[in-house]
Design a protein around this motif. Structure first.
Motif, PDB file in Angstrom:
ATOM      1  N   GLY A  28       0.794  -1.228   0.000  1.00 38.99           N
ATOM      2  CA  GLY A  28       0.000   0.000   0.000  1.00 38.99           C
ATOM      3  C   GLY A  28       0.825   1.276   0.000  1.00 38.99           C
ATOM      4  O   GLY A  28       2.057   1.239  -0.060  1.00 38.99           O
ATOM      5  N   GLY A  37      -1.360  -5.950   9.290  1.00 38.71           N
ATOM      6  CA  GLY A  37      -2.787  -5.896   8.957  1.00 38.71           C
ATOM      7  C   GLY A  37      -3.006  -5.770   7.457  1.00 38.71           C
ATOM      8  O   GLY A  37      -3.969  -6.315   6.915  1.00 38.71           O
ATOM      9  N   ILE A  44      -3.480  -3.704  -1.203  1.00 42.47           N
ATOM     10  CA  ILE A  44      -3.641  -3.127  -2.553  1.00 42.47           C
ATOM     11  C   ILE A  44      -2.679  -1.962  -2.710  1.00 42.47           C
ATOM     12  O   ILE A  44      -2.540  -1.142  -1.804  1.00 42.47           O
ATOM     13  CB  ILE A  44      -5.099  -2.627  -2.720  1.00 42.47           C
ATOM     14  CG1 ILE A  44      -6.050  -3.814  -2.721  1.00 42.47           C
ATOM     15  CG2 ILE A  44      -5.253  -1.797  -3.986  1.00 42.47           C
ATOM     16  CD1 ILE A  44      -7.512  -3.431  -2.606  1.00 42.47           C
ATOM     17  N   GLY A  94      -7.293  -9.090   9.709  1.00 45.43           N
ATOM     18  CA  GLY A  94      -6.391  -9.164  10.862  1.00 45.43           C
ATOM     19  C   GLY A  94      -7.103  -9.608  12.119  1.00 45.43           C
ATOM     20  O   GLY A  94      -8.308  -9.456  12.257  1.00 45.43           O
ATOM     21  N   ALA A 100       0.269 -13.072  13.902  1.00 45.97           N
ATOM     22  CA  ALA A 100       1.305 -13.301  12.880  1.00 45.97           C
ATOM     23  C   ALA A 100       2.582 -12.613  13.354  1.00 45.97           C
ATOM     24  O   ALA A 100       2.546 -11.450  13.774  1.00 45.97           O
ATOM     25  CB  ALA A 100       0.842 -12.712  11.548  1.00 45.97           C
TER      26      ALA A 100
HETATM   27  C1  LIG Z   1      -4.081   6.182   5.913  1.00 47.17           C
HETATM   28  C2  LIG Z   1      -4.378   4.771   5.471  1.00 47.17           C
HETATM   29  C3  LIG Z   1      -4.010   4.375   4.196  1.00 47.17           C
HETATM   30  C4  LIG Z   1      -4.226   3.063   3.782  1.00 47.17           C
HETATM   31  N1  LIG Z   1      -3.819   2.686   2.537  1.00 47.17           N
HETATM   32  C5  LIG Z   1      -3.973   1.411   2.147  1.00 47.17           C
HETATM   33  C6  LIG Z   1      -3.472   0.966   0.877  1.00 47.17           C
HETATM   34  O1  LIG Z   1      -2.870   1.732   0.126  1.00 47.17           O
HETATM   35  N2  LIG Z   1      -3.678  -0.333   0.536  1.00 47.17           N
HETATM   36  C7  LIG Z   1      -4.329  -1.215   1.356  1.00 47.17           C
HETATM   37  O2  LIG Z   1      -4.469  -2.373   0.989  1.00 47.17           O
HETATM   38  N3  LIG Z   1      -4.813  -0.823   2.556  1.00 47.17           N
HETATM   39  C8  LIG Z   1      -4.641   0.451   2.970  1.00 47.17           C
HETATM   40  N4  LIG Z   1      -5.111   0.851   4.194  1.00 47.17           N
HETATM   41  C9  LIG Z   1      -5.848  -0.122   5.017  1.00 47.17           C
HETATM   42  C10 LIG Z   1      -4.873  -0.924   5.875  1.00 47.17           C
HETATM   43  O3  LIG Z   1      -4.246  -1.904   5.078  1.00 47.17           O
HETATM   44  C11 LIG Z   1      -5.636  -1.623   7.007  1.00 47.17           C
HETATM   45  O4  LIG Z   1      -6.197  -0.638   7.842  1.00 47.17           O
HETATM   46  C12 LIG Z   1      -4.754  -2.555   7.797  1.00 47.17           C
HETATM   47  O5  LIG Z   1      -5.562  -3.379   8.603  1.00 47.17           O
HETATM   48  C13 LIG Z   1      -3.735  -1.820   8.633  1.00 47.17           C
HETATM   49  O6  LIG Z   1      -2.894  -2.740   9.276  1.00 47.17           O
HETATM   50  P1  LIG Z   1      -2.039  -2.292  10.561  1.00 47.17           P
HETATM   51  O7  LIG Z   1      -1.194  -3.472  10.932  1.00 47.17           O
HETATM   52  O8  LIG Z   1      -1.379  -0.989  10.318  1.00 47.17           O
HETATM   53  O9  LIG Z   1      -3.220  -1.937  11.557  1.00 47.17           O
HETATM   54  P2  LIG Z   1      -3.754  -2.372  12.961  1.00 47.17           P
HETATM   55  O10 LIG Z   1      -4.826  -1.375  13.249  1.00 47.17           O
HETATM   56  O11 LIG Z   1      -2.652  -2.556  13.939  1.00 47.17           O
HETATM   57  O12 LIG Z   1      -4.412  -3.811  12.677  1.00 47.17           O
HETATM   58  C14 LIG Z   1      -5.507  -3.988  11.853  1.00 47.17           C
HETATM   59  C15 LIG Z   1      -6.114  -5.349  12.173  1.00 47.17           C
HETATM   60  O13 LIG Z   1      -5.118  -6.379  12.031  1.00 47.17           O
HETATM   61  C16 LIG Z   1      -4.902  -7.044  13.277  1.00 47.17           C
HETATM   62  N5  LIG Z   1      -3.457  -7.281  13.401  1.00 47.17           N
HETATM   63  C17 LIG Z   1      -2.468  -6.345  13.470  1.00 47.17           C
HETATM   64  N6  LIG Z   1      -1.282  -6.938  13.598  1.00 47.17           N
HETATM   65  C18 LIG Z   1      -1.513  -8.279  13.585  1.00 47.17           C
HETATM   66  C19 LIG Z   1      -0.665  -9.418  13.689  1.00 47.17           C
HETATM   67  N7  LIG Z   1       0.646  -9.285  13.820  1.00 47.17           N
HETATM   68  N8  LIG Z   1      -1.246 -10.651  13.646  1.00 47.17           N
HETATM   69  C20 LIG Z   1      -2.586 -10.790  13.519  1.00 47.17           C
HETATM   70  N9  LIG Z   1      -3.449  -9.743  13.441  1.00 47.17           N
HETATM   71  C21 LIG Z   1      -2.909  -8.515  13.469  1.00 47.17           C
HETATM   72  C22 LIG Z   1      -5.452  -6.123  14.370  1.00 47.17           C
HETATM   73  O14 LIG Z   1      -5.897  -6.868  15.486  1.00 47.17           O
HETATM   74  C23 LIG Z   1      -6.604  -5.468  13.639  1.00 47.17           C
HETATM   75  O15 LIG Z   1      -7.744  -6.301  13.611  1.00 47.17           O
HETATM   76  C24 LIG Z   1      -4.894   2.142   4.631  1.00 47.17           C
HETATM   77  C25 LIG Z   1      -5.273   2.553   5.921  1.00 47.17           C
HETATM   78  C26 LIG Z   1      -5.008   3.845   6.342  1.00 47.17           C
HETATM   79  C27 LIG Z   1      -5.415   4.246   7.733  1.00 47.17           C
END
Ligand SMILES: Cc1cc2nc3c(=O)[nH]c(=O)nc-3n(C[C@H](O)[C@H](O)[C@H](O)COP(=O)(O)OP(=O)(O)OC[C@H]3O[C@@H](n4cnc5c(N)ncnc54)[C@H](O)[C@@H]3O)c2cc1C
Length: 287
Positions: A28, A37, A44, A94, A100
């Motif tokens: 992303g 996540g 994407i 997630g 993970a």
């Molecule tokens: C500003 C912004 C831009 C984005 N741009 C894109 C993009 O370009 N492409 C795209 O595909 N998506 C995009 N997203 C969406 C993003 O991929 C999801 O919000 C994703 O879930 C974020 O993962 P995280 O680990 O940062 O978040 P978190 O909020 O930490 O986790 C999201 C979910 O995953 C779970 N999780 C986290 N870590 C783990 C782990 N180690 N094992 C198991 N579960 C876990 C959490 O419990 C929660 O349910 C964007 C989101 C934001 C806020």
């Protein structure tokens, strides 16, 4: 070539570390989003049409799962072992099946890419949005593009994109967009891939504190009525912080669409585009 990535890493660090070896992962755009996540939900980005979703490049995942009465154990899931967990970890979302801790990804060689941006005035909306929707999924899968229509108060429409190829080819590929409406600003250049990740970087920081964002998949171009609804919504937005954004995903030879909807837990394989519809506000009078 593969890379083992600990799940605590944000995308900016992943891109930088891989760039040091001149390889990358299709993922992303937001630098502070976690690879954890993002991968579990699909993942994407601007290389998806060519190389698939982030999860399509996941070869193996190491997961801590609940086990025994109060215990936990670490298991490795891939196409041979715990393949149901590997399937679910590719798009199932997630937080559902365990924690993970490390991903093994297939990574791709990368060096220079070409990027573009085109600005139009807001009045071109009803020409530009339908033209982009027809064009974006039909061009080579080496080119992924976005379009953002801001609130009328901002007054702009901006399309950006990234090509695995040179600036000359990119100028030729975007010609149908340049012939639509009256572009007021055009930029095309070739840059190191790591610079392109910064160009497309987006962040939630410094935006209005209250927001509602929703997403959708586009399986075909919006009918004229849909474009009018977007125009009316953005004409009446109470402040400058509402927008409709879309990115190409499927279409011509896209690696995302080539995977069966049941091969991984991510089923939206036939979508041509994705949408993000957002509204932000500071005080409730703006709702
Ligand atoms: C500003 C912004 C831009 C984005 N741009 C894109 C993009 O370009 N492409 C795209 O595909 N998506 C995009 N997203 C969406 C993003 O991929 C999801 O919000 C994703 O879930 C974020 O993962 P995280 O680990 O940062 O978040 P978190 O909020 O930490 O986790 C999201 C979910 O995953 C779970 N999780 C986290 N870590 C783990 C782990 N180690 N094992 C198991 N579960 C876990 C959490 O419990 C929660 O349910 C964007 C989101 C934001 C806020």
């Amino acid at each position: 070539m593969v890379a083992i990535i600990q799940t605590g890493n944000p995308l900016a660090r992943v891109y930088k570390k891989l760039w040091n070896k001149r390889v990358t992962l299709p993922a992303g755009t937001a630098p502070d989003v976690g690879v954890a996540g993002l991968t579990l939900g699909g993942g994407i980005g601007l290389l998806s049409r060519k190389y698939g979703l982030t999860c399509d490049n996941l070869k193996q995942v190491k997961v801590i799962v609940a086990s025994g009465r109060f215990g936990a154990r670490t298991i490795v899931a891939n196409w041979r072992k715990h393949s149901d967990l590997w399937w679910a970890s590719r798009g199932g979302g997630g937080g559902n099946f365990g924690v993970a801790i490390a991903y093994t990804f297939r990574v791709r060689p990368i060096s220079m890419v070409s990027i573009y941006s085109i600005n139009w005035k807001w009045g071109d909306l009803e020409k530009v949005l339908p033209a982009w929707q027809r064009w974006a999924p039909s061009v080579t899968c080496r080119l992924t593009s976005t379009i953002e229509v801001a609130a009328k108060q901002v007054g702009t429409i901006v399309s950006t994109g990234q090509l695995l190829g040179g600036a000359e080819e990119l100028r030729r590929l975007i010609r149908p967009l340049l012939r639509t409406g009256t572009p007021v600003k055009v930029m095309v250049k070739t840059v190191p891939f790591i610079e392109a990740t910064k160009f497309f970087a987006e962040s939630d920081l410094n935006l209005e504190p209250k927001f509602k964002i929703t997403g959708a998949y586009g399986f075909q171009p919006l009918p004229r009525e849909g474009v009018r609804i977007i125009r009316d919504f953005l004409s009446e937005a109470p402040n400058r912080h509402s927008s409709v954004w879309s990115q190409s995903l499927g279409g011509a030879g896209s690696a995302v669409s080539r995977v069966s909807p049941t091969a991984t837990a991510y089923p939206h394989r036939k979508a041509e585009t994705i949408y993000e519809l957002s509204a932000r506000w500071r005080n409730n009078r703006e709702q």
